[in-house]
Scaffold this motif. Structure first.
Motif, short mmCIF file in Angstrom:
data_model
loop_
_atom_site.label_atom_id
_atom_site.label_comp_id
_atom_site.label_asym_id
_atom_site.label_seq_id
_atom_site.Cartn_x
_atom_site.Cartn_y
_atom_site.Cartn_z
N LYS A 174 11.78 -3.53 14.64
CA LYS A 174 12.46 -4.25 13.57
C LYS A 174 13.57 -3.40 12.96
O LYS A 174 13.47 -2.20 12.85
CB LYS A 174 11.45 -4.64 12.49
CG LYS A 174 10.38 -5.62 13.00
CD LYS A 174 9.41 -5.98 11.89
CE LYS A 174 8.35 -6.96 12.38
NZ LYS A 174 7.38 -7.29 11.32
N ASP A 175 14.62 -4.08 12.54
CA ASP A 175 15.71 -3.36 11.89
C ASP A 175 15.30 -2.92 10.51
O ASP A 175 14.50 -3.57 9.83
CB ASP A 175 16.94 -4.27 11.79
CG ASP A 175 17.54 -4.57 13.16
OD1 ASP A 175 17.37 -3.72 14.05
OD2 ASP A 175 18.15 -5.64 13.30
N LEU A 176 15.86 -1.80 10.06
CA LEU A 176 15.61 -1.33 8.71
C LEU A 176 16.41 -2.16 7.73
O LEU A 176 17.46 -2.69 8.04
CB LEU A 176 15.99 0.15 8.59
CG LEU A 176 15.26 1.11 9.53
CD1 LEU A 176 15.71 2.54 9.27
CD2 LEU A 176 13.75 1.00 9.36
N ASP A 177 15.87 -2.27 6.51
CA ASP A 177 16.51 -3.09 5.49
C ASP A 177 16.59 -2.27 4.20
O ASP A 177 16.06 -1.17 4.10
CB ASP A 177 15.71 -4.38 5.26
CG ASP A 177 16.58 -5.49 4.70
OD1 ASP A 177 17.72 -5.19 4.29
OD2 ASP A 177 16.11 -6.64 4.67
N CYS A 178 17.27 -2.83 3.21
CA CYS A 178 17.44 -2.16 1.93
C CYS A 178 16.22 -2.41 1.04
O CYS A 178 15.85 -3.57 0.81
CB CYS A 178 18.71 -2.65 1.25
SG CYS A 178 18.99 -1.95 -0.37
N TYR A 179 15.60 -1.33 0.56
CA TYR A 179 14.44 -1.44 -0.33
C TYR A 179 14.69 -0.65 -1.61
O TYR A 179 15.24 0.47 -1.56
CB TYR A 179 13.18 -0.90 0.36
CG TYR A 179 12.56 -1.87 1.35
CD1 TYR A 179 11.46 -2.65 1.01
CD2 TYR A 179 13.10 -2.01 2.63
CE1 TYR A 179 10.89 -3.54 1.92
CE2 TYR A 179 12.54 -2.89 3.55
CZ TYR A 179 11.43 -3.65 3.19
OH TYR A 179 10.89 -4.53 4.09
N GLU A 180 14.28 -1.23 -2.73
CA GLU A 180 14.33 -0.53 -4.01
C GLU A 180 13.04 0.28 -4.16
O GLU A 180 11.94 -0.29 -4.24
CB GLU A 180 14.46 -1.55 -5.16
CG GLU A 180 14.46 -0.95 -6.54
CD GLU A 180 15.62 -0.02 -6.76
OE1 GLU A 180 15.36 1.20 -6.91
OE2 GLU A 180 16.77 -0.50 -6.78
N VAL A 181 13.15 1.61 -4.16
CA VAL A 181 11.97 2.49 -4.14
C VAL A 181 11.08 2.24 -5.35
O VAL A 181 9.85 2.19 -5.24
CB VAL A 181 12.40 3.97 -4.07
CG1 VAL A 181 11.18 4.88 -4.12
CG2 VAL A 181 13.20 4.23 -2.81
N LYS A 182 11.69 2.11 -6.52
CA LYS A 182 10.90 1.93 -7.75
C LYS A 182 10.02 0.69 -7.66
O LYS A 182 8.85 0.70 -8.07
CB LYS A 182 11.84 1.84 -8.95
CG LYS A 182 11.11 1.83 -10.30
CD LYS A 182 12.12 1.87 -11.44
CE LYS A 182 11.38 1.92 -12.78
NZ LYS A 182 12.33 1.97 -13.91
N GLU A 183 10.57 -0.39 -7.10
CA GLU A 183 9.79 -1.63 -6.97
C GLU A 183 8.60 -1.43 -6.02
O GLU A 183 7.51 -1.95 -6.27
CB GLU A 183 10.69 -2.76 -6.46
CG GLU A 183 11.75 -3.20 -7.45
CD GLU A 183 12.64 -4.30 -6.89
OE1 GLU A 183 12.36 -4.74 -5.73
OE2 GLU A 183 13.58 -4.71 -7.57
N ILE A 184 8.81 -0.68 -4.93
CA ILE A 184 7.73 -0.43 -3.97
C ILE A 184 6.61 0.36 -4.64
O ILE A 184 5.42 0.05 -4.49
CB ILE A 184 8.27 0.35 -2.75
CG1 ILE A 184 9.31 -0.48 -2.00
CG2 ILE A 184 7.14 0.76 -1.82
CD1 ILE A 184 8.78 -1.70 -1.33
N ILE A 185 6.98 1.41 -5.40
CA ILE A 185 5.96 2.25 -6.06
C ILE A 185 5.22 1.45 -7.11
O ILE A 185 3.98 1.52 -7.21
CB ILE A 185 6.62 3.49 -6.69
CG1 ILE A 185 7.26 4.35 -5.60
CG2 ILE A 185 5.59 4.31 -7.46
CD1 ILE A 185 8.08 5.51 -6.13
N GLU A 186 5.94 0.68 -7.91
CA GLU A 186 5.29 -0.12 -8.97
C GLU A 186 4.32 -1.13 -8.37
O GLU A 186 3.22 -1.35 -8.90
CB GLU A 186 6.36 -0.85 -9.79
CG GLU A 186 7.13 0.09 -10.71
CD GLU A 186 8.26 -0.62 -11.45
OE1 GLU A 186 8.75 -0.06 -12.43
OE2 GLU A 186 8.64 -1.74 -11.02
N LYS A 187 4.71 -1.72 -7.25
CA LYS A 187 3.82 -2.69 -6.60
C LYS A 187 2.58 -2.00 -6.04
O LYS A 187 1.46 -2.51 -6.15
CB LYS A 187 4.58 -3.39 -5.47
CG LYS A 187 3.80 -4.51 -4.80
CD LYS A 187 4.65 -5.21 -3.76
CE LYS A 187 3.87 -6.33 -3.09
NZ LYS A 187 4.67 -7.02 -2.06
#
Length: 470
Positions: free
Chosen positions: A332-345
């Protein structure tokens, strides 16, 4: 396709002597011989019809001849002119011989010019063939572009040669033009044409399809051999076709190599899964069997409890494999992720820890990123007995720099080099030792890195550098 016959226009005082001009000249076979005055007396449509039905035009006049018909200044025929000054005062019987000699001299000059032109074209195409052979040996786009620039610099000797990629607006704004207007280049980029000639007809530009689907633009201004402009354009067509094939092959080769590497990684992960499942599940099944046999001999609730725990460990082991599934699906291709949202989740699920988050970053990643933070957090709780964690992130060049610090017991120096290795566990721990191994593989797949460092005065510190996106 049969070429059009030539036409000879003779001035009025020479027309009488021109009947023998085509008798023994192969190049003038089937030529039409006309009196210039008779030609001029025709209506414009008839003049145009005569010129269009013939090819090369030979105009032979004496020294005292007046101006030529206006239509000859705008026609598309190739024109050669002879002024037969010697015919003015000579005997009439000598005129045909003089005219024949003059015409023969012109034909020889014409033939020599054509031979020179053919030799120049042959040299150009030999150089082009050698260049094409060289281009086919390259396996990097940068080398191909540089060689192409060198080729056209040698062939055309332009005063100015520019190259830029169409998507690079910064490169477009920085190009230096001497003959083209920037609006001409902008219009060319918006068009479907593969080349454009400058209004001065001293310069041209052409486009090249790159392996990433984008386009590269070459601009050559004020070339040395302006008369050969269209010949050079024909060369660009040949070079451009070869470059397109070479770049497509490089792209396919890169894709094949990438697919091969992904397949090799997936194969490695499958081996890890198979090895862990065989080893750990076999151990758990052995414990279950032994506990049940002992319970049959001496019934005791603790044996049932041991069996249940072994079953739970087996289920947990199977769940652990989900982390490896993310590694197997690397296509799969890489996409743009917001790190803060990932950690909070991740921290908002079943994590019992006080976590503070500072800063903000966007990275190129996939859905396996959450497992990285989950593994680090759970390791801090399970092994470091930590109850507080501080996560700080900030842009650092092309990367997002993330530091994760806890207040636990930390990681002993002697095991720091081992914690990212496959299957490493500490102190007889029943875990598979896959958590940090998976985390390292995930970050490396993004093109980043992860390492563990000392934290003052105590606790563990993980540092991650992940490629960011603007």
């Amino acid at each position: 396709m049969e070429s059009k016959p030539p036409i000879i226009l003779l001035s009025n005082d020479l027309y009488y002597h021109g009947t023998g001009l085509t008798s023994n000249k192969e190049r003038l076979k089937d030529a039409s011989i006309l009196n210039i005055q008779d030609f001029e007396n025709r209506d414009p449509e008839s003049q145009q019809e005569v010129l269009e039905s013939h090819g090369t035009l030979y105009i032979i006049t004496s020294a005292n001849e007046g101006s030529l018909p206006q239509v000859l200044n705008t026609c598309d025929n190739e024109i050669y002119r002879i002024k037969a000054e010697e015919c003015r005062d000579t005997e009439k019987y000598a005129c045909p011989y003089i005219l024949n000699a003059k015409l023969m001299e012109l034909l020889l000059e014409q033939r020599e010019a054509e031979i020179r032109k053919l030799n120049e074209q042959m040299s150009s195409y030999l150089i082009a063939m050698d260049s094409i052979y060289t281009l086919s040996s390259y396996d990097r786009k940068e080398d191909i572009i540089n060689h192409t620039k060198e080729f056209f610099a040698m062939m055309c000797l332009p005063e100015n040669l520019c190259y830029f990629e169409a998507h690079n607006t910064k490169a477009q704004s920085g190009i230096h033009l001497t003959d083209f207007q920037k609006k001409d280049i902008v219009a060319f980029l918006k068009s479907n044409k593969y080349y454009k000639i400058a209004p001065s007809e001293k310069s041209f530009c052409f486009r090249l399809t790159l392996q990433d689907g984008d386009e590269g633009i070459f601009v050559l201004e004020n070339i040395a051999y302006q008369s050969r402009l269209h010949e050079f354009l024909n060369l660009t067509l040949s070079i451009r076709s070869v470059l397109t094939v070479v770049l497509e092959n490089i792209s396919k080769q890169n894709e094949l190599e990438k697919s091969h590497n992904l397949l090799a990684d997936a194969n490695d992960m499958l081996k890890v899964i198979n090895k862990i499942l065989r080893h750990d599940l076999a151990n758990n099944l052995g414990a279950i069997k032994m506990s049940l046999e002992m319970n049959e001999t001496r019934p005791n609730p603790k044996y049932i409890q041991i069996s249940k725990k072994a079953v739970d460990r087996s289920f947990q082991k199977i769940n652990d494999m989900k982390g490896l599934e993310n590694l197997i699906g690397t296509g799969k291709d890489l996409d743009c992720y917001e790190v803060k949202e990932i950690i909070e989740k991740t921290a908002g699920t079943d994590i019992e820890m006080d976590i503070s988050i500072e800063g903000q970053c966007k990275v190129l990643a996939d859905n396996a990123l959450s497992s990285v933070f989950e593994n680090i957090i759970k390791n801090a709780i399970a092994h470091g007995k930590a109850n507080k964690m501080r996560i700080k992130m900030e842009p650092s060049g092309k990367y997002c720099h993330i530091s994760i610090v806890d207040n636990g017991t930390g990681i002993p120096d002697e095991i720091k080099p081992k914690i990212f290795k496959e299957g490493f566990t500490e102190g007889g721990d029943s875990n598979s030792g896959l958590g940090l191994y998976i985390s390292k593989k995930v970050i490396e797949r993004y093109g980043g890195q992860i390492e563990v460092k000392d934290n003052t005065p105590h606790g563990a510190k993980f540092v991650l550098d992940i490629p960011s996106t603007k």
